[in-house]
Write a protein that holds these residues in place. Structure first.
Motif, PDB file in Angstrom:
ATOM      1  N   GLY A 119       0.776  -1.233   0.000  1.00  0.00           N
ATOM      2  CA  GLY A 119       0.000   0.000   0.000  1.00  0.00           C
ATOM      3  C   GLY A 119       0.804   1.276   0.000  1.00  0.00           C
ATOM      4  O   GLY A 119       0.233   2.359   0.164  1.00  0.00           O
ATOM      5  N   ILE A 120       2.129   1.184  -0.191  1.00  0.00           N
ATOM      6  CA  ILE A 120       2.954   2.388  -0.250  1.00  0.00           C
ATOM      7  C   ILE A 120       2.793   3.000  -1.645  1.00  0.00           C
ATOM      8  O   ILE A 120       3.067   2.337  -2.651  1.00  0.00           O
ATOM      9  N   PRO A 121       2.346   4.255  -1.742  1.00  0.00           N
ATOM     10  CA  PRO A 121       2.144   4.863  -3.062  1.00  0.00           C
ATOM     11  C   PRO A 121       3.467   5.265  -3.711  1.00  0.00           C
ATOM     12  O   PRO A 121       4.242   6.037  -3.153  1.00  0.00           O
ATOM     13  N   MET A 122       3.730   4.705  -4.897  1.00  0.00           N
ATOM     14  CA  MET A 122       4.928   5.036  -5.661  1.00  0.00           C
ATOM     15  C   MET A 122       4.525   5.231  -7.120  1.00  0.00           C
ATOM     16  O   MET A 122       3.500   4.711  -7.553  1.00  0.00           O
ATOM     17  N   PRO A 123       5.301   6.007  -7.879  1.00  0.00           N
ATOM     18  CA  PRO A 123       4.941   6.225  -9.279  1.00  0.00           C
ATOM     19  C   PRO A 123       4.953   4.916 -10.066  1.00  0.00           C
ATOM     20  O   PRO A 123       5.704   3.983  -9.736  1.00  0.00           O
ATOM     21  N   GLY A 124       4.137   4.870 -11.114  1.00  0.00           N
ATOM     22  CA  GLY A 124       4.180   3.723 -12.018  1.00  0.00           C
ATOM     23  C   GLY A 124       5.413   3.809 -12.908  1.00  0.00           C
ATOM     24  O   GLY A 124       6.398   4.443 -12.562  1.00  0.00           O
ATOM     25  N   GLY A 125       5.330   3.195 -14.092  1.00  0.00           N
ATOM     26  CA  GLY A 125       6.454   3.252 -15.005  1.00  0.00           C
ATOM     27  C   GLY A 125       7.023   1.879 -15.277  1.00  0.00           C
ATOM     28  O   GLY A 125       6.496   0.861 -14.834  1.00  0.00           O
ATOM     29  N   ARG A 126       8.111   1.853 -16.019  1.00  0.00           N
ATOM     30  CA  ARG A 126       8.730   0.571 -16.391  1.00  0.00           C
ATOM     31  C   ARG A 126      10.184   0.784 -16.778  1.00  0.00           C
ATOM     32  O   ARG A 126      10.626   1.905 -17.052  1.00  0.00           O
ATOM     33  N   MET A 127      10.933  -0.321 -16.794  1.00  0.00           N
ATOM     34  CA  MET A 127      12.307  -0.284 -17.259  1.00  0.00           C
ATOM     35  C   MET A 127      12.327  -0.240 -18.787  1.00  0.00           C
ATOM     36  O   MET A 127      11.524  -0.903 -19.444  1.00  0.00           O
ATOM     37  N   VAL A 128      13.222   0.554 -19.344  1.00  0.00           N
ATOM     38  CA  VAL A 128      13.364   0.631 -20.798  1.00  0.00           C
ATOM     39  C   VAL A 128      14.842   0.554 -21.163  1.00  0.00           C
ATOM     40  O   VAL A 128      15.712   0.997 -20.406  1.00  0.00           O
ATOM     41  N   PHE A 188       5.997  11.877 -14.847  1.00  0.00           N
ATOM     42  CA  PHE A 188       6.430  13.039 -14.085  1.00  0.00           C
ATOM     43  C   PHE A 188       5.290  13.487 -13.165  1.00  0.00           C
ATOM     44  O   PHE A 188       4.155  13.664 -13.617  1.00  0.00           O
ATOM     45  N   ILE A 189       5.603  13.649 -11.892  1.00  0.00           N
ATOM     46  CA  ILE A 189       4.616  14.102 -10.912  1.00  0.00           C
ATOM     47  C   ILE A 189       4.874  15.577 -10.637  1.00  0.00           C
ATOM     48  O   ILE A 189       5.920  15.944 -10.094  1.00  0.00           O
ATOM     49  N   ARG A 190       3.942  16.416 -11.043  1.00  0.00           N
ATOM     50  CA  ARG A 190       4.089  17.851 -10.795  1.00  0.00           C
ATOM     51  C   ARG A 190       3.997  18.090  -9.286  1.00  0.00           C
ATOM     52  O   ARG A 190       3.514  17.241  -8.546  1.00  0.00           O
ATOM     53  N   GLY A 191       4.461  19.232  -8.848  1.00  0.00           N
ATOM     54  CA  GLY A 191       4.287  19.564  -7.447  1.00  0.00           C
ATOM     55  C   GLY A 191       5.583  19.799  -6.723  1.00  0.00           C
ATOM     56  O   GLY A 191       6.525  20.373  -7.261  1.00  0.00           O
ATOM     57  N   ARG A 192       5.679  19.289  -5.499  1.00  0.00           N
ATOM     58  CA  ARG A 192       6.717  19.719  -4.562  1.00  0.00           C
ATOM     59  C   ARG A 192       7.552  18.545  -4.051  1.00  0.00           C
ATOM     60  O   ARG A 192       7.091  17.408  -3.984  1.00  0.00           O
ATOM     61  N   ASP A 269      -2.292  19.679  -5.744  1.00  0.00           N
ATOM     62  CA  ASP A 269      -3.670  19.803  -6.217  1.00  0.00           C
ATOM     63  C   ASP A 269      -4.531  18.622  -5.782  1.00  0.00           C
ATOM     64  O   ASP A 269      -5.763  18.693  -5.833  1.00  0.00           O
ATOM     65  N   LEU A 270      -3.882  17.544  -5.355  1.00  0.00           N
ATOM     66  CA  LEU A 270      -4.603  16.300  -5.067  1.00  0.00           C
ATOM     67  C   LEU A 270      -4.667  15.962  -3.585  1.00  0.00           C
ATOM     68  O   LEU A 270      -5.164  14.890  -3.226  1.00  0.00           O
ATOM     69  N   GLY A 271      -4.168  16.848  -2.718  1.00  0.00           N
ATOM     70  CA  GLY A 271      -4.202  16.562  -1.285  1.00  0.00           C
ATOM     71  C   GLY A 271      -3.348  15.360  -0.935  1.00  0.00           C
ATOM     72  O   GLY A 271      -2.324  15.088  -1.571  1.00  0.00           O
ATOM     73  N   VAL A 272      -3.760  14.592   0.069  1.00  0.00           N
ATOM     74  CA  VAL A 272      -2.995  13.422   0.514  1.00  0.00           C
ATOM     75  C   VAL A 272      -2.826  12.412  -0.611  1.00  0.00           C
ATOM     76  O   VAL A 272      -1.800  11.725  -0.709  1.00  0.00           O
ATOM     77  N   ASP A 273      -3.815  12.304  -1.498  1.00  0.00           N
ATOM     78  CA  ASP A 273      -3.737  11.341  -2.596  1.00  0.00           C
ATOM     79  C   ASP A 273      -2.664  11.698  -3.617  1.00  0.00           C
ATOM     80  O   ASP A 273      -2.328  10.876  -4.474  1.00  0.00           O
ATOM     81  N   GLY A 274      -2.118  12.910  -3.547  1.00  0.00           N
ATOM     82  CA  GLY A 274      -1.076  13.317  -4.470  1.00  0.00           C
ATOM     83  C   GLY A 274       0.330  13.047  -3.982  1.00  0.00           C
ATOM     84  O   GLY A 274       1.301  13.482  -4.606  1.00  0.00           O
ATOM     85  N   LEU A 275       0.471  12.297  -2.871  1.00  0.00           N
ATOM     86  CA  LEU A 275       1.779  12.028  -2.285  1.00  0.00           C
ATOM     87  C   LEU A 275       2.329  10.701  -2.805  1.00  0.00           C
ATOM     88  O   LEU A 275       1.654   9.663  -2.721  1.00  0.00           O
ATOM     89  N   PHE A 276       3.557  10.716  -3.326  1.00  0.00           N
ATOM     90  CA  PHE A 276       4.188   9.514  -3.862  1.00  0.00           C
ATOM     91  C   PHE A 276       5.613   9.399  -3.330  1.00  0.00           C
ATOM     92  O   PHE A 276       6.393  10.354  -3.402  1.00  0.00           O
TER      93      PHE A 276
END
Length: 321
Positions: A119-128, A188-192, A269-276
């Motif tokens: 349940g730890i939120p991390m960005p998606g993506g893949r190896m290329v 890319f996750i915009r923000g801080r 912009d997404l509150g707690v749900d925007g944390l990765f």
């Protein structure tokens, strides 16, 4: 064993080897970390042997025969499990995380495989493969490409629709694709930028990092004046608590020892749900500009006391664990 130094209490003098330098891209930062640690240990009354990591490190450690090794290395081979395995075989006590944890945490993709199912939120993506980038984008722009096992934002590139890398990325354009055969591509996750240090079962709060220009890359991290550190971070309490809880849980799930540091991107912009969570650093910097000493200082822990706390935790670990 030494008593915790917080408050200036007396510690039992030890012979401690400080392992620093090496040949990774983070050599210079490691030398700064190691020098700071060694000076702090000597100020506390310990006998210190400084060792600049080289291929003869096993012989150097055998010759020194320390009570404990303070691992102040950053990057490979000091952060990827190689040195940890060597010291396990030699029966040496050492600070920070052990071999298995180091192997996983230095690899951003392996870290996701351990943490995301919990349940730890991390960005998606893949190896290329880097050559794929010259044929087309692996993800919709904007996206980030980075080496899977480098720290300090070494080799990070942000690919945007209007960027100067080309579309597709040009083979001759400078970027991590020229230095690494494989890269991790993430949205890319915009923000801080946020970060939280953990030591001794305690999270030290949240710092927001605001680079004066560009993003929080290697130069921004280690050049004085290029990044503003805001502590406590000017963020909602719910986001700060979530940062601390994720940092503690990631530290536990990965089996970290000593100090670790969790780095985040937060889309405000997404509150707690925007944390990765981006990554967990098992060998966080100990330089004058480093975040773990800075957060400790905000919590009333002076630099020498922080170093002693890391030493004390290592002394309580079983050798080879």
């Amino acid at each position: 064993m030494g008593d915790t130094a917080g408050g200036g209490s007396v510690v039992t003098p030890l012979h401690i080897a400080v392992l620093m330098g090496g040949w990774s891209a983070e050599r210079e930062v490691s030398l700064l970390s190691g020098a700071g640690v060694a000076d702090a240990l000597e100020s506390l009354g310990h006998r210190v042997t400084r060792i600049d990591m080289a291929r003869d490190v096993a012989a150097r450690l055998t010759e020194a025969s320390p009570d404990l090794v303070f691992n102040a290395l950053h990057g490979t081979p000091g952060e990827d499990g190689a040195v940890q395995g060597l010291m396990d075989l030699m029966g040496l006590r050492y600070t920070h995380s052990g071999m298995a944890t180091s192997v996983i945490a230095v690899d951003k993709q392996l870290t996701k495989q351990v943490l995301v199912p919990h349940g730890i939120p991390m960005p998606g993506g893949r190896m290329v493969r880097s050559v794929e980038l010259f044929e087309g984008d692996p993800l919709a722009r904007p996206y980030v490409v980075k080496p899977v096992n480098e720290g300090s934002s070494v080799g990070v590139a942000i690919v945007t629709a209007s960027g100067n890398y080309g579309n597709p990325i040009g083979r001759d354009v400078a970027g991590p694709w020229q230095d690494f055969d494989e890269l991790l591509a993430e949205p890319f996750i915009r923000g801080r930028e946020l970060t939280t240090a953990v030591l001794g079962g305690r999270a030290f709060g949240v710092t927001e990092l605001r680079p004066k220009a560009g993003f929080y890359d290697y130069d921004a991290k280690y050049t004085e004046g290029m990044t503003e550190h805001l502590y406590p971070a000017p963020i909602p309490d719910a986001v700060a608590r979530r940062c601390e809880s994720i940092a503690l849980e990631a530290h536990r799930l990965l089996g970290c020892r000593g100090a670790s540091r969790a780095d985040f991107r937060w889309d405000d912009d997404l509150g707690v749900d925007g944390l990765f969570l981006l990554e967990v650093n098992t060998q966080p910097g100990m330089t004058p500009l480093s975040l773990v000493p800075e957060q400790a200082r905000h919590n009333g822990i002076a630099y020498p006391d922080l170093v002693q706390m890391i030493v004390d935790e290592a002394l309580h670990e079983k050798v080879g664990q």
